[in-house]
Design a protein around this motif. Structure first.
Motif, mmCIF file in Angstrom:
data_model
loop_
_atom_site.group_PDB
_atom_site.id
_atom_site.type_symbol
_atom_site.label_atom_id
_atom_site.label_comp_id
_atom_site.label_asym_id
_atom_site.label_seq_id
_atom_site.Cartn_x
_atom_site.Cartn_y
_atom_site.Cartn_z
ATOM 1 N N GLN A 175 46.107 -46.436 -44.028
ATOM 2 C CA GLN A 175 47.145 -46.917 -44.938
ATOM 3 C C GLN A 175 47.201 -46.064 -46.198
ATOM 4 O O GLN A 175 48.277 -45.743 -46.697
ATOM 5 N N GLN A 176 46.051 -45.654 -46.702
ATOM 6 C CA GLN A 176 46.021 -44.782 -47.882
ATOM 7 C C GLN A 176 46.671 -43.421 -47.585
ATOM 8 O O GLN A 176 47.344 -42.849 -48.451
ATOM 9 N N ILE A 177 46.476 -42.940 -46.361
ATOM 10 C CA ILE A 177 47.058 -41.637 -46.011
ATOM 11 C C ILE A 177 48.574 -41.730 -45.959
ATOM 12 O O ILE A 177 49.286 -40.905 -46.546
ATOM 13 N N VAL A 178 49.102 -42.724 -45.255
ATOM 14 C CA VAL A 178 50.548 -42.818 -45.079
ATOM 15 C C VAL A 178 51.250 -43.289 -46.344
ATOM 16 O O VAL A 178 52.486 -43.204 -46.448
ATOM 17 N N GLU A 179 50.509 -43.817 -47.297
ATOM 18 C CA GLU A 179 51.103 -44.189 -48.582
ATOM 19 C C GLU A 179 50.956 -43.081 -49.618
ATOM 20 O O GLU A 179 51.409 -43.237 -50.756
ATOM 21 N N LEU A 212 58.076 -36.407 -49.418
ATOM 22 C CA LEU A 212 59.258 -37.266 -49.386
ATOM 23 C C LEU A 212 59.031 -38.513 -48.532
ATOM 24 O O LEU A 212 59.518 -39.593 -48.847
ATOM 25 N N GLY A 213 58.328 -38.353 -47.443
ATOM 26 C CA GLY A 213 58.076 -39.452 -46.530
ATOM 27 C C GLY A 213 56.805 -39.230 -45.749
ATOM 28 O O GLY A 213 56.315 -38.103 -45.620
ATOM 29 N N TYR A 214 56.259 -40.306 -45.222
ATOM 30 C CA TYR A 214 55.019 -40.273 -44.464
ATOM 31 C C TYR A 214 55.264 -40.961 -43.129
ATOM 32 O O TYR A 214 55.854 -42.053 -43.078
ATOM 33 N N PHE A 215 54.789 -40.319 -42.050
ATOM 34 C CA PHE A 215 55.010 -40.836 -40.714
ATOM 35 C C PHE A 215 53.706 -40.787 -39.926
ATOM 36 O O PHE A 215 52.849 -39.926 -40.167
ATOM 37 N N ALA A 216 53.595 -41.718 -38.987
ATOM 38 C CA ALA A 216 52.449 -41.774 -38.082
ATOM 39 C C ALA A 216 52.977 -41.742 -36.656
ATOM 40 O O ALA A 216 53.857 -42.531 -36.298
ATOM 41 N N LEU A 219 57.174 -29.473 -42.837
ATOM 42 C CA LEU A 219 56.692 -30.568 -41.993
ATOM 43 C C LEU A 219 55.181 -30.383 -41.849
ATOM 44 O O LEU A 219 54.708 -29.585 -41.036
ATOM 45 N N CYS A 220 54.429 -31.086 -42.679
ATOM 46 C CA CYS A 220 52.970 -30.938 -42.743
ATOM 47 C C CYS A 220 52.317 -31.854 -41.711
ATOM 48 O O CYS A 220 52.468 -33.084 -41.776
ATOM 49 N N ILE A 221 51.609 -31.269 -40.763
ATOM 50 C CA ILE A 221 50.980 -32.015 -39.670
ATOM 51 C C ILE A 221 49.482 -32.162 -39.975
ATOM 52 O O ILE A 221 48.793 -31.164 -40.219
ATOM 53 N N GLN A 222 48.985 -33.395 -39.961
ATOM 54 C CA GLN A 222 47.576 -33.680 -40.232
ATOM 55 C C GLN A 222 46.988 -34.452 -39.054
ATOM 56 O O GLN A 222 47.591 -35.416 -38.567
ATOM 57 N N ASP A 223 45.838 -33.997 -38.591
ATOM 58 C CA ASP A 223 45.145 -34.664 -37.485
ATOM 59 C C ASP A 223 44.499 -35.937 -38.000
ATOM 60 O O ASP A 223 43.630 -35.911 -38.885
ATOM 61 N N GLY A 224 44.931 -37.080 -37.455
ATOM 62 C CA GLY A 224 44.385 -38.350 -37.904
ATOM 63 C C GLY A 224 43.038 -38.690 -37.319
ATOM 64 O O GLY A 224 42.373 -39.614 -37.795
ATOM 65 N N SER A 225 42.587 -37.939 -36.301
ATOM 66 C CA SER A 225 41.317 -38.260 -35.651
ATOM 67 C C SER A 225 40.124 -37.606 -36.322
ATOM 68 O O SER A 225 38.996 -37.823 -35.902
ATOM 69 N N VAL A 226 40.351 -36.743 -37.325
ATOM 70 C CA VAL A 226 39.258 -36.079 -38.030
ATOM 71 C C VAL A 226 39.278 -36.504 -39.481
ATOM 72 O O VAL A 226 40.244 -37.101 -39.975
ATOM 73 N N ASP A 227 38.209 -36.203 -40.178
ATOM 74 C CA ASP A 227 38.109 -36.574 -41.582
ATOM 75 C C ASP A 227 39.163 -35.844 -42.395
ATOM 76 O O ASP A 227 39.406 -34.646 -42.201
ATOM 77 N N ALA A 228 39.780 -36.550 -43.311
ATOM 78 C CA ALA A 228 40.831 -35.965 -44.126
ATOM 79 C C ALA A 228 40.293 -34.860 -45.020
ATOM 80 O O ALA A 228 41.029 -33.942 -45.397
ATOM 81 N N GLU A 229 39.012 -34.926 -45.375
ATOM 82 C CA GLU A 229 38.438 -33.915 -46.263
ATOM 83 C C GLU A 229 38.349 -32.549 -45.594
ATOM 84 O O GLU A 229 38.182 -31.531 -46.286
ATOM 85 N N ARG A 230 38.451 -32.487 -44.279
ATOM 86 C CA ARG A 230 38.354 -31.214 -43.564
ATOM 87 C C ARG A 230 39.689 -30.489 -43.475
ATOM 88 O O ARG A 230 39.765 -29.385 -42.960
ATOM 89 N N SER A 231 40.735 -31.086 -43.995
ATOM 90 C CA SER A 231 42.062 -30.485 -43.896
ATOM 91 C C SER A 231 42.194 -29.307 -44.852
ATOM 92 O O SER A 231 41.743 -29.354 -46.002
ATOM 93 N N ILE A 232 42.814 -28.235 -44.369
ATOM 94 C CA ILE A 232 43.070 -27.039 -45.179
ATOM 95 C C ILE A 232 44.537 -26.957 -45.562
ATOM 96 O O ILE A 232 44.887 -26.511 -46.655
ATOM 97 N N VAL A 233 45.399 -27.416 -44.673
ATOM 98 C CA VAL A 233 46.825 -27.202 -44.858
ATOM 99 C C VAL A 233 47.380 -28.019 -46.012
ATOM 100 O O VAL A 233 48.359 -27.627 -46.650
ATOM 101 N N PHE A 266 55.211 -35.570 -44.506
ATOM 102 C CA PHE A 266 53.838 -35.626 -43.990
ATOM 103 C C PHE A 266 53.818 -36.405 -42.678
ATOM 104 O O PHE A 266 54.433 -37.480 -42.567
ATOM 105 N N VAL A 267 53.135 -35.856 -41.682
ATOM 106 C CA VAL A 267 53.046 -36.480 -40.358
ATOM 107 C C VAL A 267 51.573 -36.608 -39.988
ATOM 108 O O VAL A 267 50.846 -35.603 -39.971
ATOM 109 N N LEU A 268 51.147 -37.803 -39.700
ATOM 110 C CA LEU A 268 49.775 -38.076 -39.251
ATOM 111 C C LEU A 268 49.787 -38.241 -37.734
ATOM 112 O O LEU A 268 50.434 -39.158 -37.204
ATOM 113 N N THR A 269 49.108 -37.356 -37.023
ATOM 114 C CA THR A 269 49.082 -37.387 -35.565
ATOM 115 C C THR A 269 47.809 -38.067 -35.063
ATOM 116 O O THR A 269 46.873 -38.314 -35.831
ATOM 117 N N LYS A 270 47.796 -38.357 -33.768
ATOM 118 C CA LYS A 270 46.631 -38.941 -33.091
ATOM 119 C C LYS A 270 46.176 -40.227 -33.779
ATOM 120 O O LYS A 270 44.984 -40.458 -34.019
#
Length: 961
Positions: free
Chosen positions: A484-488, A497-501, A435-449, A465-469
């Motif tokens: 939309q690009q992130i959740v797709e 397998l799936g993308y959630f916000a 369950l990969c958690i990504q902070d939606g309030s920051v730039d996607a390029e800063r993600s490490i996980v 994949f889960v997009l928070t905030k």
């Protein structure tokens, strides 16, 4: 009439989806409810029945159908034309009789048709008898203990429920409008086909297009509101169900139902995971059972997502700092009460109470800090927690420490690498759901996980994949299409397998779960991301996320659990084969069972100390005490007193030295002897206990228990003071009452002096070397030092022969004379060597004289009774040894009483305490009970337990299917 009924039935079915405006919405028959399909007749118009047409022979006749016309039977004997005769009375009777048959036939046919129609409907319903096991037993008994009439009266009436239902007519209009809109787009009609002559028509079409767009938005809003409304209805029903189950459980507690509650499926699975977390086998049986691994960057909101799934704020909170310092395994299951419990504790935390929530968060934080070793920031040790509550999806989640990019001050230098290794260890399990958690309030390029997850699961077959905030992302981002690009899955290189916000609140630690849910619903209901179609309805809210994760989790469990059971079955076979070959006659006792066996043996050995006879105790104590003090008595008391000239001075010297000895040294020495004797007897019993049933594997444990018990044992300090008084009184007594005591004192004196004489002879022999017999028989020779000592010994013997009453010390002139005599014979001697040799020579001379005097005193008891009057024989040394001997006997008796009455019991108590402490210390048991045999038994026990629990879980899983 029959055809009219059929037409009416078909018309009723079509009216279920007809709208008031005249728009026809055609719904296939397959989409209708089974009961609705059964209303459609075989010959109804407008239906595509896949059933074959009925056979003519199977045609049914009822009272509503017309009977077939029979051909007229010819009259017998009538040939040719007959004139028509009007028998109207006969014809009327015939008509009446025929009407009777019509009524009877109609009744029979109608009943048969109604029965057949009922049977057809009954056959269409599924057989639910096989699923009765799903419903608990107490549900069938609710009518005995719950008044359903009162509950029914308390429920809202049908009119109120009808208000909660959506407007089906309006929904039908919207569906018909969407169908027309799609058909227009498919035909390729353009709004801009109009010519200049039809300008007004083009304007009307443009207005119509705008209104169509508004209707589409209204339809989406209506669907979203309907979904939210149904969700609220479900939550309200869940709350009502929770209250009902509470009532039933409370009645169960009062003794109405005394049944053993079966463990839930998820609890059985969680127990297997707990055992596997502590299992370490040498057969490389890896843990590949599924669990949901929650990973994400630090402060990405992964803990908040887990709390929303668990429906409680159960984790410690901090502003920007690392709070998750160890993996936390959370087992979620459905239950009547919202409670939490640790694996190794019996305390239940009521998650509906804020004080219990605070206590739970504090306990989790304490456990995390305890698991972190000194000098480290995070720990790989897992903290197991179970959460139960109504409406919670069943699954097992592991919350991992957040991935960091930089080590800050206060952290260990290897914190970043340690977090990476912990995350990889959990994610490399091929059956783990990430369950990969990504902070939606920051730039996607800063993600490490995301890079880490893509390495562990490059195909994205087990990643969600889960997009928070998302609320902050929508507010801050200039381009909503980026979300939309992130959740797709088009922005990150990773696949899923799936993308959630989701939205996990406004960022305040005081928010409750209910307020966060309401905020999330309101946000997505009014969000432009959902209205414009950038986000789909099934991709939002934590409710949909938990449902999807739970479905994926159980799918993975069903696919992999049997394979893991087979792996442990093979491991068990290997271990059992090794045990049979190496230890065929021994039972498979694990470390705890071996410890209990050793514990019983040690306690039996301690109890056997109380079986030692008093005579044995006193004999051992007296012997050991004399061995300890004999040197002091001979060297410091007897020899100095024997150098005096008369009996009065001898007795005075003896009394003074005995008093000093008793006050300073004797009681303490006696207690030391008693304590050492107790230790030796304890060790002797432990060694003598060994026999056929004794196991050498316990030797290390027994030695540790003995040493620790002795270390903890403290002798009673007041015993020394009382013993001093007893010894002082015993030494002051000089009255020998009878001849046997006198003879015993003489024997004691002879044995003591003879032992000292033998020791002195041995020292002199080592000093001067072998005599002429040893040199002749054994071909040995003297060294230079031994030759010097021998010459000095001969010279000193001549001196003692000249003066048998010589004092214990040589004068300086005597030393010079001896040295010069030796130099005259060519032997260079040091004065110190002369004095050392004299000490041994005089000691032997004195002991020989004392032994001869002892023989003379055997008949001196008569003179002793007369106080040696009119006699030249003085036996004061015999009286001294009698006093010493009597003091030893009384001291031994006193120490024996203290040992048997007090110290043995205290030692037994210390041994029990030590065994209890060792039993609670797992590391101590591992250190003291070791060997391949122990490890093999441990592995066998764990593998059997895992296999049995896996088989029970698989059986329950098949039953649930």
């Amino acid at each position: 009439m029959l055809r009219a009924a059929k037409a009416a039935g078909c018309l009723a079915c079509r009216n279920l989806v007809a709208s008031k405006s005249g728009l026809k919405v055609r719904i296939p028959l397959q989409k209708l409810h089974p009961l609705s399909r059964s209303i459609h007749h075989r010959n109804s118009q407008g239906t595509n029945s896949h059933r074959p047409p009925p056979c003519c022979a199977a045609r049914h006749f009822t009272s509503l159908s017309r009977l077939p016309v029979r051909p007229a039977l010819p009259l017998p004997g009538a040939h040719g034309y007959q004139p028509h005769r009007t028998f109207w009375v006969a014809r009327l009777a015939t008509r009446l009789l025929r009407l009777r048959y019509l009524l009877l036939g109609s009744a029979v046919g109608g009943g048969y048709t109604a029965k057949k129609t009922y049977d057809e409907w009954k056959d269409m319903l599924p057989d639910l008898s096989e699923y009765k096991w799903i419903v608990p037993d107490f549900i069938w008994e609710l009518d005995e203990h719950i008044d359903f009439e009162k509950i029914a009266n308390a429920l809202p009436d049908a009119e109120y429920l009808a208000k909660l239902l959506p407007d089906f007519e309006k929904i039908g209009e919207n569906f018909s409008f969407l169908k027309g809109l799609i058909s227009k787009e498919s035909t390729g009609e353009s709004a801009f086909k109009a010519t200049e002559n039809h300008g007004f028509e083009g304007t009307d079409k443009q207005h119509k297009k705008v209104s169509d767009k508004e209707k589409a938005e209204q339809l989406q809003e209506e669907l979203l509101r309907t979904q939210m409304k149904y969700q609220r209805i479900l939550e309200r029903l869940e709350k009502e169900n929770k209250e009902l189950r509470k009532v039933v459980l409370q009645k169960d507690d009062k003794g109405i139902h005394q049944r053993k509650v079966k463990k839930s499926l998820i609890d059985m699975y969680s127990e297997v995971l707990d055992i596997l977390s502590d299992y370490d086998s040498n057969y490389n049986t890896q843990d590949h059972l599924p669990r949901v691994v929650v990973v994400g960057d630090q402060s990405a909101g992964k803990t908040s997502v887990l709390e929303m799934i668990a429906q409680a704020r159960i984790f410690p909170r901090g502003s920007g700092e690392m709070m998750t310092r160890a993996p936390v395994k959370v087992t979620l299951s459905e239950g009547p009460h919202h409670v939490a419990m640790f694996k190794d504790s019996t305390r239940e935390f009521d998650l509906s109470k804020e004080e219990d929530l605070a206590a739970l968060r504090h306990e989790i934080e304490i456990r995390m800090r305890k698991s972190v070793k000194e000098g480290q920031t995070v720990s790989p040790e897992t903290i197991s927690l179970s959460v139960k509550g109504p409406g919670i999806q069943r699954m097992v989640l592991v919350d991992l420490p957040g991935v960091i990019s930089t080590v800050t001050s206060g952290m260990a230098a290897d914190t970043k690498e340690t977090i990476f290794s912990i995350s990889k260890a959990y994610m490399q399990n091929p059956n783990a759901i990430i369950l990969c958690i990504q902070d939606g309030s920051v730039d996607a390029e800063r993600s490490i996980v995301t890079d880490l997850v893509s390495q562990m699961d490059p195909q994205g077959k087990r990643t969600i994949f889960v997009l928070t905030k998302v609320d902050l992302a929508e507010k801050n981002l200039a381009s909503p299409s980026r979300i939309q690009q992130i959740v797709e899955g088009r922005l990150f290189p990773m696949k899923a397998l799936g993308y959630f916000a989701v939205v996990t609140g406004k960022g305040s630690s005081s928010e409750s779960i209910d307020s966060i849910k309401d905020y999330e619903e309101d946000f997505f209901q009014n969000s432009t991301l959902l209205k414009t179609g950038m986000l789909k309805a099934h991709q939002v809210t934590t409710k949909n996320l938990s449902l999807a994760v739970s479905d994926c989790f159980w799918k993975m469990v069903r696919e992999s659990v049997e394979q893991q059971a087979d792996a442990f079955k093979a491991s068990r076979f290997n271990l059992e084969t090794e045990w049979k070959n190496n230890y065929p006659r021994l039972r498979e006792l694990d470390r705890n069972e071996l410890f209990e066996k050793a514990k019983n043996e040690i306690l039996d050995e301690v109890i056997s100390l109380s079986q030692v006879t008093p005579k044995h105790w006193e004999a051992i104590l007296q012997k050991k005490l004399w061995e300890r003090v004999s040197t002091h008595v001979i060297e410091n008391i007897y020899l100095p007193a024997a150098q005096t000239m008369n009996s009065g001075t001898f007795n005075t010297t003896v009394d003074i030295k005995l008093k000093q000895w008793t006050d300073k040294q004797l009681p303490h020495k006696a207690l030391e002897v008693a304590w050492e004797t107790l230790q030796e007897e304890f060790a002797r019993f432990m060694c003598e206990y060994k026999g056929k049933d004794q196991d050498d594997i316990f030797d290390k444990l027994k030695e540790a228990v003995k040493d620790e018990s002795i270390k903890r044992h403290n002798w009673n300090e007041r015993a020394e003071d009382s013993l001093r008084v007893i010894q002082h009184n015993a030494l002051e007594d000089r009255s020998i009452t009878d001849k046997p005591q006198w003879d015993a004192a003489i024997q004691f004196m002879e044995e003591t002096l003879q032992t000292r004489l033998n020791d002195t002879e041995s020292v002199i022999s080592d000093m001067v070397g072998p005599d002429w017999k040893q040199r002749w028989l054994y071909w040995t020779s003297r060294t230079a030092d031994q030759h010097i000592h021998n010459e000095t010994k001969n010279e000193l013997e001549r001196l003692l022969k000249l003066n048998e009453d010589h004092t214990a010390y040589l004068a300086n002139d005597e030393v010079t004379t001896v040295r010069k005599n030796l130099e005259s014979r060519g032997v260079e001697v040091d004065p110190v060597l002369i004095k050392d040799t004299w000490h041994q020579m005089y000691r032997r001379h004195f002991l020989q004289k004392a032994l001869s005097h002892c023989n003379l005193c055997r008949r001196g008891f008569y003179y002793y009774q007369r106080h040696f009057e009119d006699s030249e024989l003085e036996c004061n040394d015999v009286v001294l040894f009698w006093r010493i001997q009597r003091m030893l006997g009384i001291t031994a008796n006193t120490l024996r009483q203290q040992l048997t009455n007090t110290e043995v019991r205290r030692l037994e108590k210390n041994v029990k305490e030590v065994l209890e402490d060792f039993g609670e210390d797992v590391e101590k048991k591992v250190h003291l009970i070791t060997g391949r045999r122990v490890q093999l038994a441990e592995d066998l026990k764990k593998v059997r337990e895992i296999q049995e629990k896996l088989e029970a879980f698989i059986e329950a899983l098949h039953q649930e299917k």
